[in-house]
Design an enzyme around this catalytic site. Sequence first.
Site, PDB file in Angstrom:
ATOM      1  N   CYS A 154       0.842  -1.199   0.000  1.00 35.87           N
ATOM      2  CA  CYS A 154       0.000   0.000   0.000  1.00 35.87           C
ATOM      3  C   CYS A 154       0.873   1.244   0.000  1.00 35.87           C
ATOM      4  O   CYS A 154       2.067   1.188   0.282  1.00 35.87           O
ATOM      5  CB  CYS A 154      -0.890   0.032   1.237  1.00 35.87           C
ATOM      6  SG  CYS A 154      -1.933  -1.419   1.383  1.00 35.87           S
ATOM      7  N   GLY A 187      -0.253   0.248  -5.077  1.00 33.88           N
ATOM      8  CA  GLY A 187      -1.572  -0.326  -4.871  1.00 33.88           C
ATOM      9  C   GLY A 187      -2.561   0.195  -5.873  1.00 33.88           C
ATOM     10  O   GLY A 187      -2.736   1.408  -5.988  1.00 33.88           O
ATOM     11  N   ASN A 206       0.146   1.036   5.937  1.00 35.57           N
ATOM     12  CA  ASN A 206       0.827   0.167   4.984  1.00 35.57           C
ATOM     13  C   ASN A 206       1.565  -0.890   5.785  1.00 35.57           C
ATOM     14  O   ASN A 206       2.376  -0.558   6.631  1.00 35.57           O
ATOM     15  CB  ASN A 206       1.818   0.997   4.142  1.00 35.57           C
ATOM     16  CG  ASN A 206       2.776   0.139   3.316  1.00 35.57           C
ATOM     17  OD1 ASN A 206       3.927   0.496   3.113  1.00 35.57           O
ATOM     18  ND2 ASN A 206       2.314  -0.997   2.835  1.00 35.57           N
ATOM     19  N   GLY A 207       1.271  -2.152   5.528  1.00 33.35           N
ATOM     20  CA  GLY A 207       1.965  -3.225   6.238  1.00 33.35           C
ATOM     21  C   GLY A 207       1.029  -4.348   6.579  1.00 33.35           C
ATOM     22  O   GLY A 207      -0.068  -4.465   6.025  1.00 33.35           O
ATOM     23  N   TYR A 256      11.434  -4.896  -6.441  1.00 29.64           N
ATOM     24  CA  TYR A 256      10.260  -4.757  -7.298  1.00 29.64           C
ATOM     25  C   TYR A 256       9.343  -3.592  -6.941  1.00 29.64           C
ATOM     26  O   TYR A 256       8.864  -2.884  -7.816  1.00 29.64           O
ATOM     27  CB  TYR A 256       9.433  -6.051  -7.261  1.00 29.64           C
ATOM     28  CG  TYR A 256       8.077  -5.896  -7.908  1.00 29.64           C
ATOM     29  CD1 TYR A 256       7.932  -5.989  -9.293  1.00 29.64           C
ATOM     30  CD2 TYR A 256       6.941  -5.612  -7.147  1.00 29.64           C
ATOM     31  CE1 TYR A 256       6.698  -5.802  -9.900  1.00 29.64           C
ATOM     32  CE2 TYR A 256       5.697  -5.420  -7.750  1.00 29.64           C
ATOM     33  CZ  TYR A 256       5.591  -5.520  -9.121  1.00 29.64           C
ATOM     34  OH  TYR A 256       4.379  -5.332  -9.719  1.00 29.64           O
ATOM     35  N   THR A 273       9.881  -3.378 -14.634  1.00 26.43           N
ATOM     36  CA  THR A 273      10.741  -3.277 -13.453  1.00 26.43           C
ATOM     37  C   THR A 273      12.165  -3.742 -13.719  1.00 26.43           C
ATOM     38  O   THR A 273      13.114  -3.209 -13.151  1.00 26.43           O
ATOM     39  CB  THR A 273      10.151  -4.105 -12.289  1.00 26.43           C
ATOM     40  OG1 THR A 273       8.754  -3.991 -12.323  1.00 26.43           O
ATOM     41  CG2 THR A 273      10.689  -3.635 -10.967  1.00 26.43           C
ATOM     42  N   ASP A 310      14.283 -10.857 -15.637  1.00 25.75           N
ATOM     43  CA  ASP A 310      13.150 -10.326 -14.867  1.00 25.75           C
ATOM     44  C   ASP A 310      13.631  -9.985 -13.465  1.00 25.75           C
ATOM     45  O   ASP A 310      14.685 -10.454 -13.033  1.00 25.75           O
ATOM     46  CB  ASP A 310      11.983 -11.323 -14.819  1.00 25.75           C
ATOM     47  CG  ASP A 310      10.634 -10.603 -14.649  1.00 25.75           C
ATOM     48  OD1 ASP A 310      10.631  -9.380 -14.381  1.00 25.75           O
ATOM     49  OD2 ASP A 310       9.598 -11.261 -14.779  1.00 25.75           O
ATOM     50  N   ASP A 311      12.848  -9.164 -12.771  1.00 22.03           N
ATOM     51  CA  ASP A 311      13.260  -8.788 -11.414  1.00 22.03           C
ATOM     52  C   ASP A 311      13.088  -9.948 -10.449  1.00 22.03           C
ATOM     53  O   ASP A 311      13.866 -10.105  -9.515  1.00 22.03           O
ATOM     54  CB  ASP A 311      12.474  -7.565 -10.935  1.00 22.03           C
ATOM     55  CG  ASP A 311      10.981  -7.779 -11.022  1.00 22.03           C
ATOM     56  OD1 ASP A 311      10.381  -8.258 -10.043  1.00 22.03           O
ATOM     57  OD2 ASP A 311      10.413  -7.486 -12.088  1.00 22.03           O
TER      58      ASP A 311
END
Length: 502
Positions: free
Chosen positions: A1, A27, A100-101, A256, A302, A364-365
């Site tokens: 988030c 998000g 956020n978390g 990412y 990314t 790719d990441d």
Amino acid sequence: CGIVGIVGKGPVNQDIYDALTVLQHRGQDAAGIMTIDNGMFHLRKENGLVRDVFRTRHMKRLTGNVGIGHVRYPTAGSSSSAEAQPFYVNSPFGIAFAHNGNLTNAHELQAEVFSIARRHINTTSDSELLLNIFAHALQNAAGFEVKPEEIFSAVETVHTKIRGAYAVVAAIIGNGMVAFRDPFGIRPLVLGKRQSEHGDEYMVASESVALDSVGFTFVRDVAPGEAVYVNEKGELFTKQCAKNPSCNPCIFEFVYFARPDSFIDGISVYASRVNMGRKLGEKIAREWADLDIDVVIPIPETSMDVALQIAVTLDKPYRQGFVKNRYIGRTFIMPGQTQRRKSVRRKLNAISSEFKGKNVLLVDDSIVRGTTSEQIIEMARESGANKVYFASAAPEIRFPNVYGIDMPSANELIAYGREIEQICECIKADGLIFQNIDDLVDAVREENSAITRFETSVFDGNYITGDVNQEYLESIDKSRGEKIKSPVIQEELSNLEMHNMG
Ligand code: 5GP
Ligand code: 5GP
Ligand code: MG
């Protein structure tokens, strides 16, 4: 988030909106803004992207010089619009709150909040719990005007009760804005400042890029465990509210999640990705010296910074082989592998000429379920590639994340219970190479050697908060499964909150 909060000298709605649009990558599931004007809250939140959630009529009504905002990350857990943030409680004072978390002791807290605090929780969101614990801790504040020490003492209480990862911003009627970060510093939070003709304005946000976008200058990262309080007059107070804070930023932010133009805990996300590319390039040069790689191709977007540096390190050409449809909706929690596979193809298309007759190294990441890599490799072959090698800038992801990065259940992770050779077989590559965990940590740490440890549980299963056991991991797996099976129940959760503009 993604979270943001501003105490301004003029209306904050437009700045919060703009900040949320640059935090949109954190998000895409839901967005919300809550402002305070003249002792009243104004709220607009809904499922969807920032640009779709807020229409002019909402913006006009989000008046006031104090406000907070949130963008919700698509997790399997919370799809109902009642779980969009900010959340609100009416006592004490009236508090708006965004988080956020993820909390790892939500289950115990749920019981405590009801039996001790006599507070009802109406959603399954751990953020609502966190808000109620904070509100209850602040209940003892004496006057109408909260003193900074009372705020800090409430945050101290929060730190002692809750476990997990959290960056939080709250707005309190008649008082101002509070923000704090968990004592392990897992999720990011920055503080910024802007001078206006009427005095200093303060802002907190998940990433520094949000400050840049609205003309605030970066002051510093909020320290792990620290709380920041800005009253309505615009005065700033800060205090360390945790007993033994330590800084262990989530390494997946660098791999990412975060934007490359952000700085987190003194580390340029972009520079860390370039370092990841160099380290991985060196590993490829060491271990694959005999492979004849013609060209390095990123999987947008990314991995582009990493792939370019791999190409430079290997002294090979870097080419764009895939074009991403930037208008595609999210495919992330599409139920079922068939849907996921199709959606990779809707999102990415190959430029055949870049593959024909060539030995390509795709970068790719990260590899999560392996859907993207498998599909991409198939597309490369369909486009006439000779050999298809694959490199991942992150090590094998073998463990679930419990700190706010959505990862599928362990058994859906392609690296779970598989060695590299078996993963390589699954995605049908001619060769597969992962970054070493030490190299990943070094790549990020190179930008700030003061940080001695990162939160790396998805790679090594070491959960920094020390309280995550098998039982807990099984319980989140189980609730994830139940929610995916019954999305209807999620939608039915009704919103018992304050008036939310339609
Ligand atoms: P999109 O950009 O389409 O929303 O995201 C799709 C990407 O997210 C795919 O590459 C997919 O494999 C990855 N993905 C799918 N499920 C999950 C998940 O549960 N957690 C994480 N972190 N990534 C996922
Ligand atoms: P996979 O297809 O292996 O399940 O997922 C790998 C891809 O998912 C990578 O391309 C990576 O960029 C992307 N990815 C990793 N974490 C996330 C996430 O949290 N959300 C989305 N949308 N994509 C992710
Ligand atoms: Mg990707």
